[in-house]
Design an enzyme around this catalytic site. Structure first.
Site, PDB file in Angstrom:
ATOM      1  N   HIS A 185      -6.751  -8.322 -34.304  1.00  0.00           N
ATOM      2  CA  HIS A 185      -6.306  -8.260 -32.887  1.00  0.00           C
ATOM      3  C   HIS A 185      -5.643  -9.548 -32.211  1.00  0.00           C
ATOM      4  O   HIS A 185      -5.245  -9.523 -31.308  1.00  0.00           O
ATOM      5  CB  HIS A 185      -7.075  -7.810 -31.883  1.00  0.00           C
ATOM      6  N   ASP A 195       7.475   7.142 -38.106  1.00  0.00           N
ATOM      7  CA  ASP A 195       8.293   8.185 -39.360  1.00  0.00           C
ATOM      8  C   ASP A 195       8.635   7.188 -40.413  1.00  0.00           C
ATOM      9  O   ASP A 195       9.555   6.319 -40.255  1.00  0.00           O
ATOM     10  CB  ASP A 195       9.221   9.042 -38.577  1.00  0.00           C
TER      11      ASP A 195
END
Length: 435
Positions: free
Chosen positions: A164, A379
């Site tokens: 992070h 995708d």
């Protein structure tokens, strides 16, 4: 509301190949890469899974295609191919070396249906992540690792572990969507904005706004032993229950238009305080990560790659939170979120520059809204993911995430010591069953 602790998932065996390093497909910048003050404030690894039915691109060569497109994407997002280092200024930076990203191919002996609903956290799911355990510093946590696991049914789970320090959820989303486009042969029309000096502190720094999210509380209460087992559970909030909570929040007229996230946050805070048996006189906090890309002035570039959040801080006495109406908790959560303005954001950056304080955890609940992120748009040629969910949780941290694509259900996932979780679970279920 439903709770689940992962016991329904079948036994799963995952066979992993040796990790390989995927290098950028072309020469990239070599040297130190500046990280902002915001980047320094949440030094934890994040693990997330994307489940695909496997339509479209065949599984036989899927890993090779993914590695090739990842290499191309790393040319654009070259800091991910480096590692963290500590600078002379005491801040973390990225040493850009082009070393690459660790990629693991794996196969599972079960189907996605047998795997179960991954939105309910389960320790077995970590088999779907290539992670590094036992590190003594966030500096030694890889900036990114990837694991692609093929299932017997033809489905695929893409496991992502990220540091992070380098990026938040919005930046991860941007990276993954770019990777997906390259995999599908789509040209990237916009380059990532990598210059993090746009979030440099003011000179001189201006500390004109208090930041209790960084201030260590003076009152120390007894807490469960550090040796006690940590238990992670997920709770499902359905639309009808969320509507009931919103109506409850508006009963006294002090709260207008409460959001699903606000009522979940308030309920979590109340139940956590009760579960920890916090004394009434103790000051407690709720910290919420707020994306500030459009709040800061001027707005950040849409393609900014990096951490760009501030932390709102709701504060009150434990007794007030527990004894007063639900609307009280929702109102102070709302008010804290409204304080995250341009001035607040710039003051946060300046505050860290002067103090180097970190976010405190004692008597504090943390929560982040993953449900706002359009992860279901990612995708790679297999269609959109069926489900997206965390594979593990940072200790003392909670996230909300959509249960699945086009679902109105929101999953809250969090972890507590075993004794605290037992109290939390019972109280939460009892509270939400009430009409």
């Amino acid at each position: 509301m439903e709770a689940f602790n992962g016991t329904a998932v079948v036994n799963m065996t995952v066979k992993k190949l040796e990790p390989v390093l995927v290098h950028p497909a072309a020469e990239t910048f070599q040297g130190l890469y500046f990280l902002s003050n915001i980047d320094q404030t949440f030094p934890y690894p994040i693990e997330i899974m994307f489940s695909y039915e496997g339509n479209g691109m065949g599984n036989e060569n899927a890993a090779d295609v993914m590695k090739e497109s990842l290499a191309k994407n790393l040319v654009k997002f070259y800091p991910l191919a480096g590692s963290l280092t500590l600078g002379l200024d005491g801040k973390m930076h990225v040493q850009c070396t082009g070393e690459g990203v660790s990629f693991v191919e794996a196969d599972s002996d079960c189907t996605l249906e047998e795997l179960g609903d991954i939105s309910y956290i389960d320790s077995k799911f970590r088999q779907l992540i290539h992670y590094v355990d036992g590190v003594d510093s966030i500096l030694n946590v890889p900036l990114l690792t990837v694991q692609m696991t093929r299932f017997r049914c033809g489905g695929i789970v893409l496991g992502i572990a990220m540091n992070h320090i380098l990026m938040d959820g919005e930046a991860l989303l941007y990276f993954l969507k770019s990777w997906g486009k390259i995999t599908r042969g789509i040209h990237l029309s916009v380059e990532p904005y990598l210059d993090r000096s746009i979030l440099s502190p003011r000179q001189p720094p201006i500390l004109d706004i208090p930041h209790p999210e960084f201030v260590k509380l003076k009152t120390k209460t007894s807490t469960p032993s550090d040796q006690e087992s940590r238990v992670y559970q997920s709770f499902c909030f359905k639309p009808q229950k969320l509507q009931q909570l919103k109506q409850l929040a508006k009963e006294k007229g002090s709260v207008t238009n409460p959001t699903s996230f606000e009522v979940i946050s308030a309920l979590l805070w109340i139940m956590r305080t009760k579960a920890f048996k916090t004394e009434p006189h103790v000051t407690i906090k709720l910290l919420t990560a707020v994306d500030v890309r459009t709040k800061i002035k001027p707005p950040m570039p849409e393609c900014y790659f990096g951490n760009c959040y501030a932390v709102s801080c709701a504060v009150c006495k434990a007794g007030d939170l527990i004894e007063k109406p639900f609307s009280f908790a929702v109102k102070i959560v709302q008010e804290a979120l409204k304080k995250v303005t341009d001035d607040y954001i710039k003051s946060t950056i300046d505050y860290y520059e002067v103090t180097r304080d970190v976010l405190q955890a004692e008597n504090t609940a943390w929560i982040s809204k993953w449900s706002r992120l359009p992860f279901y748009e990612i995708d790679f040629g297999w269609g959109e993911p069926v489900q997206v969910a965390p594979a593990s949780m940072v200790w003392n941290f909670a996230v909300t995430i959509s249960q699945r694509r086009e679902s109105g259900n929101i999953i809250l996932t969090l972890g507590f010591p075993e004794s605290v979780m037992e109290r939390f679970r019972k109280m939460m279920l009892l509270e939400l069953k009430q009409k």
